[in-house]
Design an enzyme around this catalytic site. Sequence first.
Site, PDB file in Angstrom:
ATOM      1  N   ASP A  70       0.831  -1.201   0.000  1.00 43.35           N
ATOM      2  CA  ASP A  70       0.000   0.000   0.000  1.00 43.35           C
ATOM      3  C   ASP A  70       0.870   1.257   0.000  1.00 43.35           C
ATOM      4  OD1 ASP A  70      -2.345   1.397  -0.070  1.00 43.35           O
ATOM      5  OD2 ASP A  70      -3.049   0.792   1.916  1.00 43.35           O
TER       6      ASP A  70
ATOM      7  N   GLU B  54       3.347   6.589  -2.537  1.00 41.03           N
ATOM      8  CA  GLU B  54       3.256   7.798  -3.366  1.00 41.03           C
ATOM      9  C   GLU B  54       3.938   9.014  -2.743  1.00 41.03           C
ATOM     10  OE1 GLU B  54      -0.423   5.215  -3.633  1.00 41.03           O
ATOM     11  OE2 GLU B  54       0.408   6.429  -1.995  1.00 41.03           O
TER      12      GLU B  54
ATOM     13  N   ASP C 267      -8.661   3.952  -3.775  1.00 38.35           N
ATOM     14  CA  ASP C 267      -9.826   4.168  -2.919  1.00 38.35           C
ATOM     15  C   ASP C 267     -10.980   4.838  -3.667  1.00 38.35           C
ATOM     16  OD1 ASP C 267      -8.059   3.180  -1.085  1.00 38.35           O
ATOM     17  OD2 ASP C 267      -7.676   5.093  -0.104  1.00 38.35           O
TER      18      ASP C 267
END
Length: 796
Positions: free
Chosen positions: A479, A482, A543
């Site tokens: 996850d 970024e 998401d």
Amino acid sequence: MKKFLLTTFSIACLFAFAIEGKAQLQINGGAPYLMNVPKDMSTDFFDMTNIFFFANQLSAFDPATAEGTINWQRSTLVTRQAFNSNIWNTATLRMRDFPGRAYVNNPDLKFKLDFVSPRTIRIRILTSPIEPESYDSPMLVKEPNTGDPSWKLTQNDDAAVVYTSPNGSITVEKNPWRMIFRDAKGKILTKTERRRDMDSTQVKILPFNFVKRGSDNSRSINPVFTITPGEKIFGCGESATKLDKVGQKVNLFVTDPQGPETDMMYKPIPFFMSNMGYGMFMHTSAPVTCDFGATNINVTRLYMGDENLDLFVFLGEPKDILDEYTNITGKSPMPPLWSFGTWMSRITYLTQQEGYDVAANLRKHKIPADVIHFDTGWFETDWQCDYEFAPSRFSDPQKMINDLKDQGFHISLWQITYFTPKNRYFKEIIEKGLHVKNGNEGMPYEDAVLDFSNPEAVKWYQEKIGGLIKMGVGAIKADFGEAAPFNGLYASGKTGYYEHNLYPLRYNKAVVDVTHQVSGDFIEWARSAWAGSQRYPLHWGGDAANTDYGMEGTLRAGLSFGLSGFPFWSHDIGGFVVSTPVDLYRRWLPFGFLSSHSRAHGAPPTEPWLYKDQNMVKYFRESAELKYKLMPYVYAEAKECTEKGLPMVRAMFVEFPNDFGSWQVENQYMFGSRILVAPMFTPGQSRQVYLPAGKWIDYQSGKVYTGSGNYQEIPVGEIQAVILVRDGSILPHIKLAQSTKEMDWSKLALKVYSVDVKEATGQVCLPSEGVLHNVSVKGGKITAPTLAGKTKLTID
């Protein structure tokens, strides 16, 4: 007056500061930056404090080596008043540097062509006399070939040099310098913009140029190419905006957009293709802003943060271009069979007992599934990643993993590479220097961010991940990724200016490499990516909002991602943020299961048996069973994607490049090469579907539709989507099983969809051998010589 001076000073302070010789702007399109928002690089190329150098003429060139120099004309931006409007213009500039004899006013700088393959040309241009040191680029699968013999020198005179291959040509005009790309028939695909093409009084387009910044003398290059009327451009990563990027400005800077509903991206990719028959890969990790006719409809302007240009140009149709691009940056390996099954998840399962309960309910309700994912809560403290199951809630995690594997379930685990000050590993990471640092060897963030350019950090991390894989964990959710510090200093010796965008690629590699080393599987579940990340499958769409727009944006993002070289992709079925309404969940399910990988995840409940509407179990089961019965088709198409760089979720024009209408479609897709899927983005019982020429057979009803490059209103079936099969297709099916582990590949049923096409064709790939086999059926006779003795084929 004091107020004015203070404001001026504040703006000046915000304007720029230098780190490691590279300006880091603090103004982004007129607004102050927030940390890790995309960088708009175009502002540098309208800054009147910068010096501009315009590509002038070819000052030297050796046709035998395709190498020479370009003369660059020093220029500046000036204002011009006309009828009470101030506009900008250009003016040639006489150097005022001191001592004058030590510098060159109009430099001659290196320009080189390499012919990589019959369809690929590599173009390198320097903006300084210093050649960068060669290094093993993590974006490239290997150093590309040079000197492909299919390219021939077909013209060499005072006007131009022309190189031609069976697939097209490149013309290098000498004075003024310009590159022109043509297809095999001689049609111009695109060409560079030159100064001569500008009107002397109205300068609407700056030509191919680079700038030297007034703030720190750093340089950035700006290739400018023409756009043809009617041209369409696709790619640039997982972009949720309109699929055709013409008219858009796209910032290629890895960020967290918190879903596929904005112009920001988890997975920007410096690659795009055009319906004109060419594609381009910008081999750089610095920020890029692509202006595809957004500020001037005549040109594509690639505002590159990098000081040098390393550009690959590909010639051909979409399938050719994707194949060539992934030959350069790498093909995806084949993920394990079980990964194509159902992933059941939520944010988050917290206990060992919940894992057992989810497994029991999946089997009780006969919902085929292969993966149970534990998200942020399997540690003792939620979100505090320490790579250990919480002892208070997991009494025997090894037994749980073994028990669930016996039932046909693999375990997936969430983790993160940012370590807060309260994390147990924070101090160790700092003491060992495994984190990204700032200019003072300190911390750029409050969190310690693992530096994957540091081999010691990779080793430390892989020991932790490897320990979990050795326990039998099937996949790691990689996850985030970024937010690598843009102002950080990395072990590679580079700053975040070049490492920020590379961080996801290094992260993806670290996870998949250790997983493959321990288990033999190529698998992860990753959110962020950069060019080359397709070598480390697989990625999901982040998401998404639990809305119709969230669903529509998710499909556009997935199509765009597939057009950027990624075969495998998934998304949170129903969206992520809140519990999904029944109607939306039902409509999203077939889209989710007719993607390469299928996961239910998000705010609870995601489990269908927890909905008050008991029909949710039925809706969920039907879509899951659809995919499990189609698994031989899914697996064979996936195998072909790994060989050709094609996406499983495929834009229509990839299969139908000569059908004009297919280039306009962005709300339906081909699932592999033979199944057309049109999801329901709003409630209803039918929708308009674009049908290329030929017969199309409804997978659910058997009804035949005749396509002629037109839209037709087509009803959905029991499964809430339009699912059509291309005429002349064979879809191999397998007996339904509750997990891929239980599937019997010794017997496959061939469903033949044939109306006008008399000989139907398809493919089979047996997981036991991983080889594609061609299958055909004509007049009721099966032809599959290479499958003899390996599986029994029958016609259903």
